[in-house]
Design a protein around this motif. Structure first.
Motif, PDB file in Angstrom:
ATOM      1  N   CYS A  64      -4.762   8.452  -5.027  1.00 30.61           N
ATOM      2  CA  CYS A  64      -5.706   9.461  -4.556  1.00 30.61           C
ATOM      3  C   CYS A  64      -6.621   9.867  -5.703  1.00 30.61           C
ATOM      4  O   CYS A  64      -6.153  10.143  -6.813  1.00 30.61           O
ATOM      5  CB  CYS A  64      -4.944  10.672  -4.029  1.00 30.61           C
ATOM      6  SG  CYS A  64      -6.003  12.025  -3.489  1.00 30.61           S
ATOM      7  N   LYS A  65      -7.926   9.929  -5.453  1.00 26.35           N
ATOM      8  CA  LYS A  65      -8.893  10.315  -6.481  1.00 26.35           C
ATOM      9  C   LYS A  65      -8.886  11.820  -6.721  1.00 26.35           C
ATOM     10  O   LYS A  65      -9.457  12.296  -7.685  1.00 26.35           O
ATOM     11  CB  LYS A  65     -10.295   9.860  -6.081  1.00 26.35           C
ATOM     12  CG  LYS A  65     -10.431   8.358  -6.050  1.00 26.35           C
ATOM     13  CD  LYS A  65     -11.820   7.949  -5.627  1.00 26.35           C
ATOM     14  CE  LYS A  65     -11.923   6.443  -5.561  1.00 26.35           C
ATOM     15  NZ  LYS A  65     -13.218   5.999  -5.082  1.00 26.35           N
ATOM     16  N   THR A  66      -8.226  12.556  -5.847  1.00 29.02           N
ATOM     17  CA  THR A  66      -8.165  14.008  -5.995  1.00 29.02           C
ATOM     18  C   THR A  66      -6.940  14.452  -6.781  1.00 29.02           C
ATOM     19  O   THR A  66      -7.048  15.119  -7.794  1.00 29.02           O
ATOM     20  CB  THR A  66      -8.176  14.686  -4.614  1.00 29.02           C
ATOM     21  OG1 THR A  66      -9.387  14.332  -3.948  1.00 29.02           O
ATOM     22  CG2 THR A  66      -8.097  16.189  -4.731  1.00 29.02           C
ATOM     23  N   CYS A  67      -5.754  14.047  -6.323  1.00 30.17           N
ATOM     24  CA  CYS A  67      -4.532  14.543  -6.962  1.00 30.17           C
ATOM     25  C   CYS A  67      -3.832  13.508  -7.831  1.00 30.17           C
ATOM     26  O   CYS A  67      -2.924  13.849  -8.577  1.00 30.17           O
ATOM     27  CB  CYS A  67      -3.557  15.066  -5.902  1.00 30.17           C
ATOM     28  SG  CYS A  67      -2.865  13.798  -4.827  1.00 30.17           S
ATOM     29  N   GLY A  68      -4.220  12.246  -7.747  1.00 36.50           N
ATOM     30  CA  GLY A  68      -3.649  11.203  -8.582  1.00 36.50           C
ATOM     31  C   GLY A  68      -2.344  10.612  -8.071  1.00 36.50           C
ATOM     32  O   GLY A  68      -1.796   9.704  -8.677  1.00 36.50           O
ATOM     33  N   ALA A  69      -1.839  11.100  -6.938  1.00 36.71           N
ATOM     34  CA  ALA A  69      -0.583  10.576  -6.386  1.00 36.71           C
ATOM     35  C   ALA A  69      -0.827   9.225  -5.703  1.00 36.71           C
ATOM     36  O   ALA A  69      -1.916   8.964  -5.204  1.00 36.71           O
ATOM     37  CB  ALA A  69      -0.012  11.569  -5.375  1.00 36.71           C
ATOM     38  N   GLN A  70       0.197   8.397  -5.679  1.00 36.85           N
ATOM     39  CA  GLN A  70       0.128   7.120  -4.968  1.00 36.85           C
ATOM     40  C   GLN A  70       0.434   7.391  -3.490  1.00 36.85           C
ATOM     41  O   GLN A  70       1.451   6.965  -2.959  1.00 36.85           O
ATOM     42  CB  GLN A  70       1.140   6.122  -5.549  1.00 36.85           C
ATOM     43  CG  GLN A  70       0.798   5.610  -6.898  1.00 36.85           C
ATOM     44  CD  GLN A  70      -0.351   4.599  -6.861  1.00 36.85           C
ATOM     45  OE1 GLN A  70      -0.655   4.005  -5.830  1.00 36.85           O
ATOM     46  NE2 GLN A  70      -1.002   4.442  -7.991  1.00 36.85           N
ATOM     47  N   SER A  71      -0.442   8.120  -2.829  1.00 36.18           N
ATOM     48  CA  SER A  71      -0.158   8.569  -1.467  1.00 36.18           C
ATOM     49  C   SER A  71      -1.355   8.446  -0.534  1.00 36.18           C
ATOM     50  O   SER A  71      -1.323   8.973   0.565  1.00 36.18           O
ATOM     51  CB  SER A  71       0.304  10.023  -1.510  1.00 36.18           C
ATOM     52  OG  SER A  71      -0.719  10.820  -2.084  1.00 36.18           O
ATOM     53  N   MET A  72      -2.395   7.750  -0.964  1.00 33.97           N
ATOM     54  CA  MET A  72      -3.585   7.569  -0.122  1.00 33.97           C
ATOM     55  C   MET A  72      -3.322   6.380   0.796  1.00 33.97           C
ATOM     56  O   MET A  72      -3.066   5.274   0.328  1.00 33.97           O
ATOM     57  CB  MET A  72      -4.813   7.323  -1.000  1.00 33.97           C
ATOM     58  CG  MET A  72      -6.112   7.198  -0.251  1.00 33.97           C
ATOM     59  SD  MET A  72      -6.670   8.696   0.565  1.00 33.97           S
ATOM     60  CE  MET A  72      -7.152   9.726  -0.790  1.00 33.97           C
ATOM     61  N   ILE A  73      -3.344   6.620   2.088  1.00 37.62           N
ATOM     62  CA  ILE A  73      -3.028   5.575   3.049  1.00 37.62           C
ATOM     63  C   ILE A  73      -4.256   5.283   3.914  1.00 37.62           C
ATOM     64  O   ILE A  73      -4.751   6.157   4.625  1.00 37.62           O
ATOM     65  CB  ILE A  73      -1.855   5.990   3.949  1.00 37.62           C
ATOM     66  CG1 ILE A  73      -0.626   6.246   3.073  1.00 37.62           C
ATOM     67  CG2 ILE A  73      -1.580   4.944   5.014  1.00 37.62           C
ATOM     68  CD1 ILE A  73       0.565   6.754   3.821  1.00 37.62           C
ATOM     69  N   PRO A  74      -4.777   4.036   3.844  1.00 39.16           N
ATOM     70  CA  PRO A  74      -5.890   3.662   4.718  1.00 39.16           C
ATOM     71  C   PRO A  74      -5.372   3.269   6.102  1.00 39.16           C
ATOM     72  O   PRO A  74      -4.340   2.627   6.224  1.00 39.16           O
ATOM     73  CB  PRO A  74      -6.520   2.466   4.001  1.00 39.16           C
ATOM     74  CG  PRO A  74      -5.430   1.886   3.174  1.00 39.16           C
ATOM     75  CD  PRO A  74      -4.480   3.010   2.860  1.00 39.16           C
ATOM     76  N   MET A  75      -6.078   3.708   7.127  1.00 38.69           N
ATOM     77  CA  MET A  75      -5.715   3.372   8.501  1.00 38.69           C
ATOM     78  C   MET A  75      -6.927   2.773   9.200  1.00 38.69           C
ATOM     79  O   MET A  75      -8.047   3.276   9.042  1.00 38.69           O
ATOM     80  CB  MET A  75      -5.262   4.626   9.248  1.00 38.69           C
ATOM     81  CG  MET A  75      -4.010   5.254   8.691  1.00 38.69           C
ATOM     82  SD  MET A  75      -3.562   6.776   9.546  1.00 38.69           S
ATOM     83  CE  MET A  75      -4.786   7.903   8.893  1.00 38.69           C
ATOM     84  N   GLU A  76      -6.711   1.719   9.964  1.00 34.83           N
ATOM     85  CA  GLU A  76      -7.778   1.135  10.767  1.00 34.83           C
ATOM     86  C   GLU A  76      -8.146   2.128  11.864  1.00 34.83           C
ATOM     87  O   GLU A  76      -7.291   2.809  12.417  1.00 34.83           O
ATOM     88  CB  GLU A  76      -7.329  -0.180  11.398  1.00 34.83           C
ATOM     89  CG  GLU A  76      -7.022  -1.269  10.402  1.00 34.83           C
ATOM     90  CD  GLU A  76      -8.260  -1.847   9.747  1.00 34.83           C
ATOM     91  OE1 GLU A  76      -9.339  -1.859  10.367  1.00 34.83           O
ATOM     92  OE2 GLU A  76      -8.149  -2.280   8.589  1.00 34.83           O
ATOM     93  N   VAL A  77      -9.430   2.189  12.196  1.00 36.51           N
ATOM     94  CA  VAL A  77      -9.913   3.090  13.235  1.00 36.51           C
ATOM     95  C   VAL A  77     -10.611   2.253  14.294  1.00 36.51           C
ATOM     96  O   VAL A  77     -11.458   1.413  13.966  1.00 36.51           O
ATOM     97  CB  VAL A  77     -10.908   4.124  12.666  1.00 36.51           C
ATOM     98  CG1 VAL A  77     -11.451   5.009  13.771  1.00 36.51           C
ATOM     99  CG2 VAL A  77     -10.257   4.951  11.578  1.00 36.51           C
TER     100      VAL A  77
END
Length: 127
Positions: A6-19
Protein backbone atom coordinates in the motif's frame (compact mmCIF):
# COMPACT_ATOMS: atom_id res chain seq x y z
CA UNK A 1 -3.94 -12.36 -6.80
CA UNK A 2 -0.86 -11.38 -4.89
CA UNK A 3 -1.05 -8.65 -2.29
CA UNK A 4 0.74 -5.40 -3.15
CA UNK A 5 2.37 -2.82 -0.91
CA UNK A 6 0.00 0.00 0.00
CA UNK A 7 1.35 3.45 -0.94
CA UNK A 8 -0.42 4.93 2.07
CA UNK A 9 0.42 2.72 5.04
CA UNK A 10 3.19 0.51 3.61
CA UNK A 11 1.50 -2.78 4.57
CA UNK A 12 1.47 -5.73 2.17
CA UNK A 13 -2.32 -5.58 2.13
CA UNK A 14 -3.34 -3.90 -1.14
CA UNK A 15 -5.54 -6.34 -3.04
CA UNK A 16 -6.50 -5.71 -6.69
CA UNK A 17 -9.91 -7.02 -7.76
CA UNK A 18 -11.28 -7.35 -11.28
CA UNK A 19 -14.37 -5.22 -11.87
CA UNK A 20 -17.09 -6.15 -14.36
CA UNK A 21 -18.42 -3.15 -16.27
CA UNK A 22 -22.12 -3.38 -17.00
CA UNK A 23 -23.28 -1.82 -20.24
CA UNK A 24 -26.75 -0.27 -20.66
CA UNK A 25 -27.13 -1.82 -24.09
CA UNK A 26 -26.04 -5.06 -25.70
CA UNK A 27 -24.58 -3.06 -28.60
CA UNK A 28 -22.45 -0.86 -26.32
CA UNK A 29 -19.62 -3.40 -26.27
CA UNK A 30 -19.29 -2.95 -30.03
CA UNK A 31 -17.97 0.58 -29.35
CA UNK A 32 -14.74 -0.88 -28.02
CA UNK A 33 -12.31 -3.04 -29.97
CA UNK A 34 -11.77 -4.93 -26.72
CA UNK A 35 -13.53 -4.87 -23.40
CA UNK A 36 -12.20 -2.21 -20.99
CA UNK A 37 -9.85 -3.56 -18.33
CA UNK A 38 -10.86 -2.40 -14.88
CA UNK A 39 -9.49 -3.12 -11.42
CA UNK A 40 -10.38 -1.88 -7.98
CA UNK A 41 -7.49 -1.65 -5.51
CA UNK A 42 -8.21 -1.56 -1.80
CA UNK A 43 -6.00 -1.78 1.29
CA UNK A 44 -7.37 -3.99 4.05
CA UNK A 45 -5.34 -2.11 6.70
CA UNK A 46 -5.89 1.62 6.11
CA UNK A 47 -8.79 1.60 3.64
CA UNK A 48 -7.02 3.41 0.78
CA UNK A 49 -8.67 2.59 -2.54
CA UNK A 50 -8.82 3.53 -6.18
CA UNK A 51 -10.32 2.36 -9.45
CA UNK A 52 -8.27 1.87 -12.61
CA UNK A 53 -9.95 1.63 -16.04
CA UNK A 54 -7.99 1.05 -19.25
CA UNK A 55 -9.98 1.45 -22.47
CA UNK A 56 -8.71 0.74 -25.97
CA UNK A 57 -9.12 3.76 -28.28
CA UNK A 58 -7.51 2.38 -31.40
CA UNK A 59 -4.85 0.01 -32.60
CA UNK A 60 -2.26 0.92 -29.96
CA UNK A 61 -3.90 3.85 -28.16
CA UNK A 62 -5.50 3.72 -24.74
CA UNK A 63 -7.41 5.91 -22.32
CA UNK A 64 -6.38 5.22 -18.72
CA UNK A 65 -8.51 6.60 -15.90
CA UNK A 66 -7.55 6.42 -12.22
CA UNK A 67 -10.13 7.47 -9.63
CA UNK A 68 -9.14 7.97 -5.97
CA UNK A 69 -11.99 8.44 -3.52
CA UNK A 70 -12.20 8.71 0.26
CA UNK A 71 -15.80 8.70 1.39
CA UNK A 72 -18.07 10.39 -1.09
CA UNK A 73 -16.08 13.51 -2.01
CA UNK A 74 -13.90 14.98 -3.29
CA UNK A 75 -13.07 12.58 -6.07
CA UNK A 76 -9.48 12.79 -7.31
CA UNK A 77 -9.25 11.61 -10.90
CA UNK A 78 -6.53 11.57 -13.53
CA UNK A 79 -6.89 10.59 -17.16
CA UNK A 80 -4.26 9.77 -19.78
CA UNK A 81 -4.59 9.24 -23.50
CA UNK A 82 -1.53 7.17 -24.27
CA UNK A 83 0.14 5.01 -26.86
CA UNK A 84 1.12 1.49 -25.84
CA UNK A 85 4.82 0.77 -25.67
CA UNK A 86 6.10 -1.78 -28.14
CA UNK A 87 9.06 -3.18 -26.19
CA UNK A 88 9.83 -3.54 -22.51
CA UNK A 89 12.41 -0.74 -22.73
CA UNK A 90 10.20 1.78 -24.50
CA UNK A 91 8.29 4.21 -22.30
CA UNK A 92 4.58 4.82 -22.91
CA UNK A 93 3.78 8.21 -24.34
CA UNK A 94 0.89 10.38 -23.27
CA UNK A 95 -0.21 13.26 -21.10
CA UNK A 96 -2.13 13.09 -17.84
CA UNK A 97 -5.04 15.43 -17.09
CA UNK A 98 -5.93 15.93 -13.40
CA UNK A 99 -9.38 16.54 -11.90
CA UNK A 100 -10.91 17.38 -8.53
CA UNK A 101 -14.46 16.11 -8.94
CA UNK A 102 -15.19 17.33 -12.50
CA UNK A 103 -12.98 20.43 -12.41
CA UNK A 104 -9.58 20.25 -14.11
CA UNK A 105 -6.72 21.24 -11.78
CA UNK A 106 -2.92 21.48 -11.91
CA UNK A 107 -0.82 18.37 -11.38
CA UNK A 108 0.86 19.81 -8.29
CA UNK A 109 -2.48 20.64 -6.63
CA UNK A 110 -3.76 17.14 -7.43
CA UNK A 111 -0.68 15.46 -5.94
CA UNK A 112 -0.93 17.69 -2.83
CA UNK A 113 -4.55 16.65 -2.32
CA UNK A 114 -3.68 12.96 -2.78
CA UNK A 115 -0.78 13.30 -0.30
CA UNK A 116 -3.09 14.96 2.25
CA UNK A 117 -5.68 12.20 1.75
CA UNK A 118 -3.02 9.54 2.35
CA UNK A 119 -1.69 11.35 5.46
CA UNK A 120 -5.22 11.35 6.92
CA UNK A 121 -5.68 7.63 6.20
CA UNK A 122 -2.25 6.83 7.66
CA UNK A 123 -3.08 8.84 10.82
CA UNK A 124 -6.42 7.06 11.23
CA UNK A 125 -4.92 3.57 10.95
CA UNK A 126 -1.97 4.30 13.29
CA UNK A 127 -4.07 5.81 16.09
Amino acid sequence: MDKLECKTCGAQSMIPMEVAIEEDSKDASALFEQEPESRFYTCHVCGDNWLSVKEHEGVDHYKITLVHQMGMSPVLKRIAHTRAFMTRHEEPTGKWTYFLDDQEIDQEVWHDKLSKRRRVLRAICTN
